[in-house]
Design a protein around this motif. Structure first.
Motif, PDB file in Angstrom:
ATOM      1  N   ILE A  41       0.925  -1.236  -0.069  1.00  0.00           N
ATOM      2  CA  ILE A  41      -0.496  -0.051  -0.059  1.00  0.00           C
ATOM      3  C   ILE A  41       0.971   1.229   0.266  1.00  0.00           C
ATOM      4  O   ILE A  41       1.739   1.643   0.550  1.00  0.00           O
ATOM      5  CB  ILE A  41      -0.973   0.249   1.096  1.00  0.00           C
ATOM      6  N   THR A  66       1.295   5.457  -0.249  1.00  0.00           N
ATOM      7  CA  THR A  66       0.642   7.067  -0.152  1.00  0.00           C
ATOM      8  C   THR A  66       1.452   8.177  -1.575  1.00  0.00           C
ATOM      9  O   THR A  66       2.890   8.370  -1.576  1.00  0.00           O
ATOM     10  CB  THR A  66       0.994   7.511   1.321  1.00  0.00           C
ATOM     11  N   GLN A  70      -2.564  -1.235  -3.626  1.00  0.00           N
ATOM     12  CA  GLN A  70      -3.414   0.339  -3.793  1.00  0.00           C
ATOM     13  C   GLN A  70      -2.355   1.899  -3.339  1.00  0.00           C
ATOM     14  O   GLN A  70      -1.642   1.291  -2.638  1.00  0.00           O
ATOM     15  CB  GLN A  70      -4.109   0.019  -2.400  1.00  0.00           C
ATOM     16  N   ILE A  94      -3.386   6.119  -2.349  1.00  0.00           N
ATOM     17  CA  ILE A  94      -4.361   6.218  -0.936  1.00  0.00           C
ATOM     18  C   ILE A  94      -3.323   7.693  -1.812  1.00  0.00           C
ATOM     19  O   ILE A  94      -2.750   8.510  -1.324  1.00  0.00           O
ATOM     20  CB  ILE A  94      -3.625   5.899   0.012  1.00  0.00           C
ATOM     21  N   ASP A  95      -4.151   8.993  -1.743  1.00  0.00           N
ATOM     22  CA  ASP A  95      -4.220  10.036  -2.081  1.00  0.00           C
ATOM     23  C   ASP A  95      -3.477  10.954  -1.059  1.00  0.00           C
ATOM     24  O   ASP A  95      -4.862  10.816   0.026  1.00  0.00           O
ATOM     25  CB  ASP A  95      -5.097  10.654  -3.467  1.00  0.00           C
ATOM     26  N   TYR A  96      -2.661  11.473  -0.175  1.00  0.00           N
ATOM     27  CA  TYR A  96      -2.413  11.400   0.735  1.00  0.00           C
ATOM     28  C   TYR A  96      -3.377  13.410   1.110  1.00  0.00           C
ATOM     29  O   TYR A  96      -3.174  14.065   1.678  1.00  0.00           O
ATOM     30  CB  TYR A  96      -1.020  11.830   1.750  1.00  0.00           C
ATOM     31  N   THR A 113      -6.837  12.287   0.909  1.00  0.00           N
ATOM     32  CA  THR A 113      -7.832  11.011   2.025  1.00  0.00           C
ATOM     33  C   THR A 113      -6.740  10.418   3.628  1.00  0.00           C
ATOM     34  O   THR A 113      -5.637   9.957   3.378  1.00  0.00           O
ATOM     35  CB  THR A 113      -7.691   9.781   1.379  1.00  0.00           C
ATOM     36  N   LEU A 168      -5.204   8.352   5.767  1.00  0.00           N
ATOM     37  CA  LEU A 168      -4.441   7.003   5.489  1.00  0.00           C
ATOM     38  C   LEU A 168      -5.322   5.975   6.401  1.00  0.00           C
ATOM     39  O   LEU A 168      -5.997   5.371   6.113  1.00  0.00           O
ATOM     40  CB  LEU A 168      -3.244   7.059   6.497  1.00  0.00           C
ATOM     41  N   ALA A 188      -8.645   5.055   4.872  1.00  0.00           N
ATOM     42  CA  ALA A 188      -8.210   4.270   3.331  1.00  0.00           C
ATOM     43  C   ALA A 188      -7.342   2.976   3.772  1.00  0.00           C
ATOM     44  O   ALA A 188      -8.118   1.896   2.537  1.00  0.00           O
ATOM     45  CB  ALA A 188      -7.448   4.887   2.107  1.00  0.00           C
TER      46      ALA A 188
END
Length: 305
Positions: free
Chosen positions: A168, A170, A186, A188-190, A193, A195, A198
């Motif tokens: 995962i 960021t 995966q 995650i657009d920090y 979103t 953490l 997500a």
């Protein structure tokens, strides 16, 4: 490219100096490229004096890809014409020529341009040691790479994936597609979103590559770990609450030619790809420092004499 005083990017000067000669145990390299690292900013500003004392004037740069042009007394492992890469802890790689201890260099990857290979030594070794030496990532583990869009992050994603972990990552909007291409399961657009929101389950390890405030890092990252999990930080120390079962490690990467050669092998087999986002002339180094301090550098920038 040298500095005579600590300060902002304007203190970096292009200067003509005598060509060095290889001493005992050394080789002289014609530099194909050096590479920018975020720590270069701290060095230039004088923020690293307590951990990395240097004498001024200082030629910047700590990693190199180049060709051997001269060997010093006692060097039998390298010959003129050999393409090599390495981390040069004494600095000086932001130049046309640099000397380096022969035993700190390894054969350059054969499958990428020699200049691009300058992106490997510092970022690659940092990622390798985070994944394998400190987090001890094993198959099936869930690993979060915090700051996957940077130079170290790209290697960390790939090495964790190579270890058969569930990765995962960021990353911001500029980096998300690349991080996904490098193997993250995966992203995650920090910027949009949280953490915790997500993740559908805890992770076994967090690899922190972002220079967060230590207390903020602890509050943000430690709740993502399962009991007994580990947070490995290549930047700030992450404090652990009293009585917690979690482990945190802060480290500074060491120079290790065995690991560097292993990275080269993974590059040549196609298991690891380089995320070189820009190739610029060496004289652009001040502008690269300015861009980095403005948050505009993604992946790795190599600089060619």
């Amino acid at each position: 490219m040298r500095i005579h005083v600590y300060g902002d990017a304007s203190v970096i000067r292009a200067e003509d100096v005598p060509r060095p000669s290889a001493g005992p145990g050394e080789v002289l390299l014609r530099v194909a490229a050096t590479s920018f690292n975020p720590s270069d900013v701290g060095l230039r500003r004088g923020l690293l004096r307590s951990v990395l004392p240097v004498d001024l004037p200082l030629t910047l740069g700590s990693e190199v890809a180049g060709t051997v042009v001269e060997v010093g007394h006692g060097v039998h492992t390298l010959a003129p014409g050999a393409p090599v890469i390495g981390r040069v802890d004494s600095g000086g790689t932001a130049a046309e020529f640099v000397t380096a201890a022969a035993d700190t260099l390894v054969a350059a990857p054969a499958t990428v341009p020699l200049a691009h290979a300058a992106a490997v030594p510092v970022a690659g070794l940092t990622a390798w040691q985070a994944v394998f030496d400190h987090a001890n990532v094993t198959p099936g583990q869930r690993v979060l790479v915090n700051g996957a869009g940077g130079g170290v992050g790209g290697f960390a994603v790939q090495l964790a994936r190579h270890a058969d972990a569930h990765v995962i990552a960021t990353a911001g909007p500029r980096s998300a597609a690349t991080v996904r291409r490098l193997g993250a399961h995966q992203v995650i657009d920090y910027t949009t979103t949280p953490l915790a929101a997500a993740l559908d389950e805890p992770v076994d390890a967090v690899l922190n590559l972002v220079a967060l405030d230590p207390q903020h890092a602890a509050a943000t990252l430690l709740p993502l770990l399962r009991p007994g999990g580990i947070a490995v930080s290549a930047t700030v120390p992450i404090p652990v609450p009293a009585g917690s079962s979690l482990t945190t490690v802060q480290f500074v990467a060491r120079n290790d030619t065995t690991q560097l050669a292993a990275l080269v092998a993974l590059i040549d087999t196609g298991a690891v790809h380089l995320d070189v986002t820009a190739t610029r002339p060496l004289t652009d180094l001040p502008a690269v420092h300015v861009a980095a301090e403005s948050g505009l550098i993604r992946g790795k920038t190599v600089l060619v004499p």
